[in-house]
Design an enzyme around this catalytic site. Structure first.
Site, mmCIF file in Angstrom:
data_model
loop_
_atom_site.group_PDB
_atom_site.id
_atom_site.type_symbol
_atom_site.label_atom_id
_atom_site.label_comp_id
_atom_site.label_asym_id
_atom_site.label_seq_id
_atom_site.Cartn_x
_atom_site.Cartn_y
_atom_site.Cartn_z
ATOM 1 N N SER A 262 0.751 -1.361 0.049
ATOM 2 C CA SER A 262 -0.136 -0.005 0.032
ATOM 3 C C SER A 262 0.865 1.212 -0.090
ATOM 4 O O SER A 262 2.052 1.043 0.144
ATOM 5 C CB SER A 262 -0.957 0.123 1.049
ATOM 6 O OG SER A 262 0.027 0.253 2.373
ATOM 7 N N LYS A 263 0.261 2.407 -0.393
ATOM 8 C CA LYS A 263 1.071 3.586 -0.280
ATOM 9 C C LYS A 263 1.616 3.846 1.063
ATOM 10 O O LYS A 263 2.679 4.516 1.019
ATOM 11 C CB LYS A 263 0.005 4.863 -0.627
ATOM 12 C CG LYS A 263 0.607 6.188 -0.586
ATOM 13 C CD LYS A 263 0.083 7.026 -1.375
ATOM 14 C CE LYS A 263 0.037 8.485 -0.689
ATOM 15 N NZ LYS A 263 1.488 8.787 -0.173
ATOM 16 N N ARG A 264 1.006 3.386 2.310
ATOM 17 C CA ARG A 264 1.353 3.572 3.252
ATOM 18 C C ARG A 264 2.796 2.790 3.765
ATOM 19 O O ARG A 264 3.493 3.296 4.500
ATOM 20 C CB ARG A 264 0.251 3.167 4.601
ATOM 21 C CG ARG A 264 -0.156 4.418 5.207
ATOM 22 C CD ARG A 264 -1.153 4.085 6.300
ATOM 23 N NE ARG A 264 -2.353 3.464 5.504
ATOM 24 C CZ ARG A 264 -3.087 2.415 5.683
ATOM 25 N NH1 ARG A 264 -2.701 1.827 6.719
ATOM 26 N NH2 ARG A 264 -4.198 2.149 4.920
ATOM 27 N N GLY A 266 5.142 2.609 1.566
ATOM 28 C CA GLY A 266 5.978 3.466 0.858
ATOM 29 C C GLY A 266 6.410 4.583 1.656
ATOM 30 O O GLY A 266 7.665 4.939 2.077
#
Ligand code: GLU
Length: 513
Positions: A262-264, A266
């Protein structure tokens, strides 16, 4: 079927920046198309007007172009089966909805959101399907005149696919054993909504796959649940003999632990999950991109290609052409691929080593300018040689600055630990003497200067390590960097001597023992 031309499509919905998983899907489609002399189609699936995000389509085009993922047919490229943007294909979908209605394979349903809500509250695990449809407000239960009247009155409706129960639907996926799904568990999917006169994703996606003569549907595993509907709709339209082959790619997983990337992840671990930097048009929030973070497109392609596929041997560094030559779905993994972003850095390091010096110079100039270096004061050859000398130590172009800074800015401070260790009481005098040696050198070239200086150290019986490290400290500011005489060759005699002089002045004379 096997003789059919390979035609694949990447079919993103412009609902935001393209996620790195989507990029991998596009890449596999592209590689497969090229390998088979086929066509790569870019179809923009923008039928969900609620989720449309301005700028997302341009972003997709720019990201694919940056990575060298070429498109044969698409919104920009055109092609024989256009338009390639679904919002421009309304007539086609309307016509296909009518075909299904006329054939009794779909029906019109008037149930309001409130009515559906009430049903859900009343019937546990309610699903709109063969078991419930006859108790709902639709063209199967209402008299024909009433259906017509409601439509004429402008009552909102949807068209639902009539899934026949008792069927075993076979989904044939190149990465999996054949999957059989009982049609009884499928719901009567909404294919069209009168409210916005648009088809849903399901209808548009499937009709277009047929009309665009798609031979293989290569997409993320999250779309596997839509595959049975694909099969049933192809059948309903009478297209079963042109059913595309499916390839549902395994998910990209968190680098650490379980679950979907997920973006989190990253943000938490410090790597981009988008190919290009993205600024959210609503909030203005900026998300990092591979391009802006200093990655080379070749490195990103190589890294992504190996997330879920391997060439069957231990080769790692592969150009796009090599990937096209070697790619084979039989070497795709069925389980998720951990997003090993550290490996991505390694790829970038490796690719940077292959960048020609003049190109490296071109990439380095903006970084120098950002750091207030007047780049006009240095020749391109100088900048290129400085970059080349330190490139074995860098993962990103930006790292050139920390490693090659001293070629552009003379040190004014000197690393304290090395000063303490190397700037011994006799050292300033030895450095004065070194200046004399350097002034006398017939040639300042690395290979010519080195033996003369080393001979002077030996003749004078000085400590080689101490003298060379003090020399380096004076010129670089710290005791690390490339080969000393390569550094001085590039800096030139005047600059080298000026730096030693400055060090003698600036480094406080050590207390005599
Ligand atoms: N529009 C879908 C998406 O956003 C396409 C899924 C598919 O490839 O069938 O990914």
């Amino acid at each position: 079927m096997s003789q059919q031309e390979v035609r694949v499509r990447f079919a993103p919905s412009p609902t935001g920046p393209l996620h790195i998983g989507g990029v991998r899907t596009a890449l596999y489609n592209y590689i497969f198309a090229r390998q088979n002399g086929g066509k790569m189609i870019l179809r923009i699936e923008d039928t969900d007007s609620q989720r449309f995000v301005p700028g997302a389509e341009d972003y997709i085009n720019e990201a694919l172009a940056w990575l060298g993922i070429g498109i044969d047919e698409g919104v920009r490229e055109g092609g024989p089966y256009g338009p390639y943007k679904q919002s421009e294909r309304r007539d086609i979908y309307r016509e296909h909805v009518k075909m299904l209605l006329d054939a009794g394979k779909a029906y019109i349903a008037f149930d309001t959101p409130q009515e559906l809500e009430a049903k859900r509250a009343e019937v546990p695990n309610f699903q709109y399907d063969a078991s419930t449809r006859m108790s709902m407000r639709n063209s199967l239960t209402l008299p024909a005149e009433e259906v017509e009247r409601l439509i004429a009155d402008g009552e909102k409706y949807v068209v639902r696919f009539k899934v026949e129960p008792g069927r075993l639907v076979e989904v044939d996926d190149l990465l999996r054993d054949k999957v059989h799904i009982k049609s009884d568990i499928l719901d009567d999917k909404v294919l069209y909504k009168s409210a916005d006169d648009l088809p849903t994703y399901h209808l548009a996606n499937i009709v277009d796959d047929h009309l665009m003569k798609i031979s293989h549907v290569i997409r993320g595993e999250e779309w596997l649940p839509s595959a049975p509907l694909h099969v049933l709709l192809y059948e309903a339209f009478g297209w079963a003999d042109t059913m595309p082959r499916f390839v549902h790619l395994p998910l990209l997983l968190k680098p650490d632990g379980k679950g979907k990337l997920s973006k989190r992840d990253g943000d938490r671990l410090g790597f981009p999950v988008f190919p290009l930097q993205w600024t959210d048009p609503k909030t203005g929030a900026v998300s990092a991109g591979y391009r802006e973070s200093g990655y080379l497109p070749e490195a990103v392609v190589n890294f992504l290609a190996l997330l879920g596929w391997n060439p069957g041997d231990d080769s790692e560094l592969m150009s796009m052409d090599e990937l096209i030559a070697k790619f084979d779905f039989r070497h795709c993994s069925r389980s998720g691929a951990k997003f090993a972003f550290e490996k991505g850095k390694w790829f970038n390091h490796e690719y940077l080593q292959t960048v020609p010096d003049d190109e490296l110079c071109r990439m380095f100039i903006p970084v120098l300018r950002e750091n207030s270096v007047d780049t006009d004061a240095f020749s391109p050859e100088y900048i290129a040689r400085a970059a080349a000398m330190v490139k074995s130590r860098i993962n990103f172009v930006n790292d050139l600055w920390t490693n090659a800074r001293f070629f552009f800015v003379a040190p004014t401070e000197y690393e304290a630990k090395s000063v303490k260790k190397r700037w011994t009481p006799g050292m300033p005098a030895i450095m004065e003497e070194l200046i004399g040696v350097l002034e006398q050198l017939p040639s300042f070239k690395s290979a010519d200067a080195e033996p003369v200086v080393l001979k002077w150290i030996a003749d004078r019986e000085y400590h080689l390590g101490n003298v060379m490290n003090a020399f380096r400290l004076a010129v670089v500011g710290e005791c690390k960097g490339p080969h000393m005489f390569d550094i001085t060759e590039l800096l030139g005699r005047d600059e080298t001597i000026a730096r030693i002089r400055r060090a003698i002045e600036r480094i406080p004379a050590p207390a005599a023992e």
